[in-house]
Enzyme design. Structure first.
Site, PDB file in Angstrom:
ATOM      1  N   HIS A 382       0.807  -1.231   0.000  1.00  0.00           N
ATOM      2  CA  HIS A 382       0.000   0.000   0.000  1.00  0.00           C
ATOM      3  C   HIS A 382       0.833   1.269   0.000  1.00  0.00           C
ATOM      4  O   HIS A 382       0.260   2.359   0.129  1.00  0.00           O
ATOM      5  CB  HIS A 382      -0.935   0.045   1.210  1.00  0.00           C
ATOM      6  CG  HIS A 382      -1.985  -1.009   1.215  1.00  0.00           C
ATOM      7  ND1 HIS A 382      -3.249  -0.806   0.690  1.00  0.00           N
ATOM      8  CD2 HIS A 382      -1.968  -2.279   1.653  1.00  0.00           C
ATOM      9  CE1 HIS A 382      -3.959  -1.907   0.832  1.00  0.00           C
ATOM     10  NE2 HIS A 382      -3.200  -2.828   1.410  1.00  0.00           N
ATOM     11  N   LYS A 573      -8.404  13.784   5.013  1.00  0.00           N
ATOM     12  CA  LYS A 573      -7.545  12.609   4.930  1.00  0.00           C
ATOM     13  C   LYS A 573      -6.524  12.737   6.051  1.00  0.00           C
ATOM     14  O   LYS A 573      -6.465  13.772   6.712  1.00  0.00           O
ATOM     15  CB  LYS A 573      -6.833  12.538   3.571  1.00  0.00           C
ATOM     16  CG  LYS A 573      -6.155  13.866   3.175  1.00  0.00           C
ATOM     17  CD  LYS A 573      -5.509  13.798   1.801  1.00  0.00           C
ATOM     18  CE  LYS A 573      -6.484  13.950   0.669  1.00  0.00           C
ATOM     19  NZ  LYS A 573      -6.496  12.840  -0.270  1.00  0.00           N
ATOM     20  N   ARG A 574      -5.721  11.683   6.289  1.00  0.00           N
ATOM     21  CA  ARG A 574      -4.662  11.821   7.279  1.00  0.00           C
ATOM     22  C   ARG A 574      -3.778  13.027   6.921  1.00  0.00           C
ATOM     23  O   ARG A 574      -3.588  13.334   5.739  1.00  0.00           O
ATOM     24  CB  ARG A 574      -3.819  10.545   7.340  1.00  0.00           C
ATOM     25  CG  ARG A 574      -4.532   9.382   7.996  1.00  0.00           C
ATOM     26  CD  ARG A 574      -4.950   9.723   9.417  1.00  0.00           C
ATOM     27  NE  ARG A 574      -3.804   9.826  10.287  1.00  0.00           N
ATOM     28  CZ  ARG A 574      -3.409   8.875  11.119  1.00  0.00           C
ATOM     29  NH1 ARG A 574      -4.078   7.746  11.222  1.00  0.00           N
ATOM     30  NH2 ARG A 574      -2.338   9.042  11.870  1.00  0.00           N
ATOM     31  N   LYS A 579       0.804  14.483   1.380  1.00  0.00           N
ATOM     32  CA  LYS A 579      -0.556  14.759   0.899  1.00  0.00           C
ATOM     33  C   LYS A 579      -0.768  16.260   0.647  1.00  0.00           C
ATOM     34  O   LYS A 579      -1.749  16.662   0.051  1.00  0.00           O
ATOM     35  CB  LYS A 579      -1.582  14.220   1.894  1.00  0.00           C
ATOM     36  CG  LYS A 579      -1.556  12.685   2.015  1.00  0.00           C
ATOM     37  CD  LYS A 579      -2.545  12.202   3.060  1.00  0.00           C
ATOM     38  CE  LYS A 579      -2.438  10.713   3.357  1.00  0.00           C
ATOM     39  NZ  LYS A 579      -3.113   9.872   2.344  1.00  0.00           N
ATOM     40  N   THR A 681      -8.507   6.675  -1.795  1.00  0.00           N
ATOM     41  CA  THR A 681      -9.857   6.123  -1.942  1.00  0.00           C
ATOM     42  C   THR A 681     -10.900   7.191  -1.636  1.00  0.00           C
ATOM     43  O   THR A 681     -12.028   7.099  -2.123  1.00  0.00           O
ATOM     44  CB  THR A 681     -10.074   4.910  -1.007  1.00  0.00           C
ATOM     45  OG1 THR A 681      -9.547   5.240   0.286  1.00  0.00           O
ATOM     46  CG2 THR A 681      -9.350   3.691  -1.538  1.00  0.00           C
ATOM     47  N   LYS A 685     -14.781   8.299  -3.310  1.00  0.00           N
ATOM     48  CA  LYS A 685     -16.027   8.602  -2.588  1.00  0.00           C
ATOM     49  C   LYS A 685     -16.589   9.947  -3.058  1.00  0.00           C
ATOM     50  O   LYS A 685     -17.796  10.091  -3.288  1.00  0.00           O
ATOM     51  CB  LYS A 685     -15.781   8.627  -1.077  1.00  0.00           C
ATOM     52  CG  LYS A 685     -15.388   7.266  -0.509  1.00  0.00           C
ATOM     53  CD  LYS A 685     -14.790   7.364   0.899  1.00  0.00           C
ATOM     54  CE  LYS A 685     -14.030   6.081   1.219  1.00  0.00           C
ATOM     55  NZ  LYS A 685     -13.155   6.209   2.399  1.00  0.00           N
TER      56      LYS A 685
HETATM   57  N1  N85 Z   1      -2.137   3.442   3.236  1.00  0.00           N
HETATM   58  C1  N85 Z   1      -2.498   3.452   4.537  1.00  0.00           C
HETATM   59  O1  N85 Z   1      -3.612   3.811   4.889  1.00  0.00           O
HETATM   60  N2  N85 Z   1      -1.577   3.001   5.436  1.00  0.00           N
HETATM   61  C2  N85 Z   1      -1.794   2.822   6.760  1.00  0.00           C
HETATM   62  O2  N85 Z   1      -2.849   3.043   7.299  1.00  0.00           O
HETATM   63  C3  N85 Z   1      -0.679   2.351   7.576  1.00  0.00           C
HETATM   64  C4  N85 Z   1       0.651   2.311   7.234  1.00  0.00           C
HETATM   65  C5  N85 Z   1       1.314   1.831   8.354  1.00  0.00           C
HETATM   66  C6  N85 Z   1       2.664   1.574   8.618  1.00  0.00           C
HETATM   67  C7  N85 Z   1      -3.056   3.859   2.213  1.00  0.00           C
HETATM   68  C8  N85 Z   1       3.002   1.070   9.874  1.00  0.00           C
HETATM   69  C9  N85 Z   1       2.023   0.860  10.828  1.00  0.00           C
HETATM   70  C10 N85 Z   1       0.676   1.130  10.565  1.00  0.00           C
HETATM   71  C11 N85 Z   1       0.346   1.615   9.317  1.00  0.00           C
HETATM   72  C12 N85 Z   1      -2.362   4.583   1.078  1.00  0.00           C
HETATM   73  O3  N85 Z   1      -1.659   5.706   1.580  1.00  0.00           O
HETATM   74  C13 N85 Z   1      -3.430   5.040   0.114  1.00  0.00           C
HETATM   75  O4  N85 Z   1      -2.865   5.663  -1.014  1.00  0.00           O
HETATM   76  N3  N85 Z   1      -0.858   1.944   8.811  1.00  0.00           N
HETATM   77  C14 N85 Z   1      -4.256   3.835  -0.348  1.00  0.00           C
HETATM   78  O5  N85 Z   1      -5.378   4.271  -1.084  1.00  0.00           O
HETATM   79  C15 N85 Z   1      -4.764   3.050   0.851  1.00  0.00           C
HETATM   80  O6  N85 Z   1      -3.679   2.695   1.690  1.00  0.00           O
HETATM   81  C16 N85 Z   1      -5.487   1.778   0.446  1.00  0.00           C
HETATM   82  O7  N85 Z   1      -4.715   1.041  -0.438  1.00  0.00           O
END
Ligand code: N85
Length: 840
Positions: A382, A573-574, A579, A681, A685
């Protein structure tokens, strides 16, 4: 759980409980039947009467009534899966960002009218009591929400897919804004109970940690490895029902909670160390206490590795338990019947754990076990951001998981032999590709373990998958090109259009029928109606209603008044530098500077909304939140600005907030530095709900633009290639100097216009923009971003043209349903046959 003489879980095969279930009459699905059950739960089970003055108990009573109806279908679906002995997929994820369940269950069970009518009889309103449900926020952002959308689509397509995850006691933190700063508060979402889960202690598993290993002879010269003196933790499953849309299928999300091995450690108790024994219990239960709130960087914390192994081991053992019921100890066709989809590297320790279970517990030879493993595991990546790539120190592994570490070493030795065989003498390549990164503090590279142990490796949008193959995983792509594939993300239109946007749902269904709810490509039919005056009029009315609802939310939460005639410009978004919320904010400051300079002829009023959480340790992201709030304060309180511009930061952005936000948005901000956002994503939406996108050629934006056509997308910025190419000679000073608009914005920032009481506060942000090594290249895209914003402004003034484009955006969103995404996962990776539920 190990059977013990005290175990209360003796099978009831001889009782008539099971048999009588199928002869129970199906529960009523009409308004009276539902109203009756709600009253019974409210009075008899919850023990409340009319003096009850909050909506929690009516909510719980309704949830219980709906749950009963899920339960009937749930048991029938699971029996159908069991009887057909069908192949299954397990979606293993550290995150499932489910949001609320009530509205979704009511929609998918097709109970909407009956529930509303039944509640009406009781003097209640569904929309109001649904607000009592806390979000299940067991995820950070896109990755966790994608898992939730996938489950909805799997159930809708009647695929035998189970989710496996962790039942965090505390989900994603609640965000409040105090004096413009983000403040984190714990999210104790289970405080008032959770009617959407069923505890299943009878399927408890035991997970081992620590200890050491010993080799012991078995027979005929064979050796067994024993993992001894471990500190064990119990994993107790809680099942959450996942209903499909109008098809009587109900799948399962199984979430594990950690528990100490003995509720009362009698030995220690008798030895007088009662408190110590309770401490052990505490330590065990810590494992599932809290979700790690990082969305784009690894935390490196031991507890996080514990969570990962806990999930992988409990889930695999659970699958083995079920396998043995049907197949005994014969694992020869395990890979034909089971597939594990790993949601990023977070659960990728499952590769080693599956090997351990097959070799150590089931006594399979290494080669056969490896054959099974690499035909069973599939890995989804991802992110391309290097800081998010998980690596665990070998010393931590050795201490926590000595046996899995030995297995990883063995996997790596055989893998490196394969590399050496393919590229003889290329030691540089062996070092680059090794699952163990050598150095003073050697590390396990989890992505490489996942790739070596899987038959499928996929990215989440076309560009992202291409960049994985050409960049990050290039060596692996050369070795195993056949493993690599793309699965462009989607979102479920059940939650993200049908449930969250009633005005548009009604219009769509009365225009093209209801099929779009299960087949989103049907929306294409809307293009036939885009010139129909009455249809367009209703389209505008629906958007106005949705903007009204969003404006109320903003007023309630931010005390900022949004005028619904203005252009609603939204970025939620985060919060992360890549971003580029900062780029958006520079545009806001530019608009403010124009207003202050009196440059407002033929102005389009704008309401700019921001929302999103920053990881608690990510100081730069938190400073960006503070700057947004300071700018909002200055802009909203300047009488010269008035209604021309409003800015708000919505606290605690979450799934249920997005359900109000995306229907009311005109302009969707998808402005990441090209090559950094794997897919996105939220972009889907917004599009589905008729917003237009302003965006870079990044992630799924590219595919969105292909679907809507260049005329219906506000494109700007460098391409991923240009970003890469420009990095070396990036000169933000020259860019700022050459663009008077950007100079004016920088000047306002630098003379502390938005922080007059705290000069210097935003220096780290100013410095990042001026830094030639700014990886996100905010200044590089500013000029082009401004032009795209001006295009958006002009189109909004030509309102008929805007409406046409809005219709086209919605009509072209068919490809971005997770039904399509899941169809592709199933067609190319899982190869499951749909299994209809048994009739009620
Ligand atoms: N990635 C994403 O939401 N990643 C996490 O939530 C996440 C990474 C991570 C690393 C998103 C260590 C520990 C916990 C963690 C991408 O940024 C988007 O572009 N949590 C993408 O649309 C989405 O994943 C779905 O594929």
């Amino acid at each position: 759980m190990r059977p013990s003489k005290h175990s209360p879980f003796t099978p009831l095969t001889k009782s008539r409980l099971n048999g009588s279930l199928s002869s129970l009459p199906a529960l009523a699905m009409d308004a009276d039947g539902i109203a009756h059950d709600v009253r019974r739960y409210f009075c008899r089970t919850l023990g409340r009467d009319t003096s009850c003055n909050n909506t929690h108990y009516p909510y719980t009573a309704l949830a219980m009534a709906v749950r009963d109806r899920l339960m009937e279908r749930w048991q029938n679906t699971q029996r159908a899966y069991q009887e057909t002995d069908s192949k299954r997929t397990y979606y293993i994820s550290l995150e499932f960002l489910m949001g609320r369940a009530l509205g979704n269950s009511v929609l998918n069970l097709d109970m909407g009218d009956a529930v509303e009518q039944g509640l009406y009889e009781l003097g209640l309103v569904l929309e109001e009591i649904a607000e009592s449900e806390p979000d299940a926020g067991l995820g950070n952002g896109g990755l966790g929400r994608l898992a939730a959308c996938f489950l909805d689509s799997c159930a809708t397509l009647q695929l035998p897919v189970n989710g496996y995850g962790i039942r965090y006691e505390y989900g994603m933190f609640r965000q409040t804004i105090q004096d413009g700063h983000q403040v984190e508060e714990p999210d104790h979402w289970l405080r008032n109970g959770n009617p959407w889960e069923v505890e299943r202690p009878e399927f408890t598993q035991r997970v081992r940690f620590g200890g050491y290993t010993e080799i012991m002879p078995r027979w005929a010269g064979k050796m067994d490895v024993h993992w001894l003196e471990t500190n064990d933790v119990l994993a107790v499953p809680y099942d959450v029902p996942i209903p499909g849309y109008k098809n009587d299928t109900v799948n399962t999300l199984r979430l594990w909670k950690a528990a100490a091995t003995d509720e009362f450690n009698l030995d220690e108790f008798n030895a007088g160390s009662y408190t110590e024994s309770v401490e052990t219990k505490n330590a065990a239960e810590h494992i599932t206490m809290v979700l790690y709130p990082n969305d784009a960087s690894e935390s490196g914390k031991e507890l996080r590795l514990r969570q990962q192994y806990f999930l992988a081991s409990a889930s695999l053992q659970d699958v083995f338990r079920r396998w043995k019921l049907n197949h005994g100890n014969d694992f020869s066709n395990f890979a034909e019947k089971n597939c594990f989809q790993l949601n990023d590297t977070h659960p990728s320790i499952a590769v080693a754990e599956l090997m351990r279970l097959l070799v150590d517990h089931e006594s399979l030879g290494w080669d056969m076990a490896w054959e099974i493993t690499k035909n069973t595991m599939a890995y989804t990546n991802h992110t391309l951001l290097p800081e998010a790539l998980e690596r665990w120190p070998v010393r931590l592994f050795k201490h926590l998981l000595p046996r899995p570490l030995e297995i990883i070493y063995e996997i790596n030795a055989r893998f490196l032999a394969e590399v050496a065989n393919r590229w003889p003498g290329d030691t540089g390549r062996q070092q680059r590709m090794s699952i163990i990164e050598e150095g003073s503090d050697p590390q396990v590279r989890m992505a490489y373990l996942a790739i070596a142990g899987s038959f499928s490796v996929n990215g989440v949008a076309a560009l992202h998958s291409k960049l994985l193959q050409q960049g990050l995983f290039h060596d692996f792509y050369q070795l195993w090109p056949e493993k690599f594939n793309n699965k462009t993300n989607g979102v479920t239109q059940r939650r993200w259009l049908a449930a969250c946007n009633p005005p548009l749902r009604t219009l769509l269904s009365s225009t093209i029928g209801e099929e779009w709810i299960a087949d989103l490509s049907q929306l294409q039919k809307l293009t036939n109606h885009r010139d129909d005056r009455e249809f367009r009029h209703k389209w505008i009315l629906a958007k106005q209603q949705n903007k009204e609802r969003l404006a109320q939310l903003v007023l309630r939460e931010c005390s900022v008044q949004f005028n619904i005639d203005a252009l609603f410009d939204v970025q939620v978004k985060r919060v992360h530098e890549y971003k580029r919320q900062l780029l958006n904010l520079l545009h806001v400051i530019h608009l403010y500077a124009r207003i202050k300079a009196g440059d407002t002829t033929s102005w389009t009023p704008r309401c700019v909304l921001f929302g999103g959480k920053a990881a608690p340790g990510y100081l730069q992201a938190k400073l960006i939140i503070k700057l947004i709030n300071n700018v909002a304060h200055v802009v909203n309180n300047d009488p010269a600005v008035g209604d021309l511009l409003k800015v708000a930061f919505l606290p605690d952005y979450r799934v249920s907030a997005m359900e109000v936000i995306c229907p009311g948005t005109d302009l969707s901000e998808q402005i990441s530095t090209a090559g950094k956002e794997a897919s996105g994503t939220g972009n889907m939406k917004f599009m589905m709900n008729g917003a237009l996108t302003i965006g870079t050629l990044d992630g799924a934006n590219i595919e969105i633009r292909e679907e809507v056509g260049a005329d219906n997308f506000f494109l700007f910025g460098l391409t991923a290639e240009e970003v890469h190419e420009m990095q070396e000679r990036y000169n933000p000073e020259a860019i700022i100097h050459a663009d008077p608009n950007l100079s004016r914005v920088m000047n306002l920032l630098e003379k502390s216009h938005f922080n007059q009481q705290e000069p210097g506060l935003f220096d780290p942000i100013i410095n990042s923009i001026r830094n030639p090594h700014d990886p996100w290249m905010v200044a590089a895209d500013f000029t082009s971003y401004l032009e795209a914003q001006e295009q958006a402004t002009r189109l909004y003034q030509d309102h008929e043209a805007w409406v046409t484009s809005s219709i086209i955006n919605c009509a072209s969103s068919g490809r971005f349903s997770t039904d399509r995404t899941i169809y592709e996962y199933n067609h190319n990776i899982w190869r499951l046959k749909p299994v209809p539920s048994l009739p009620l």
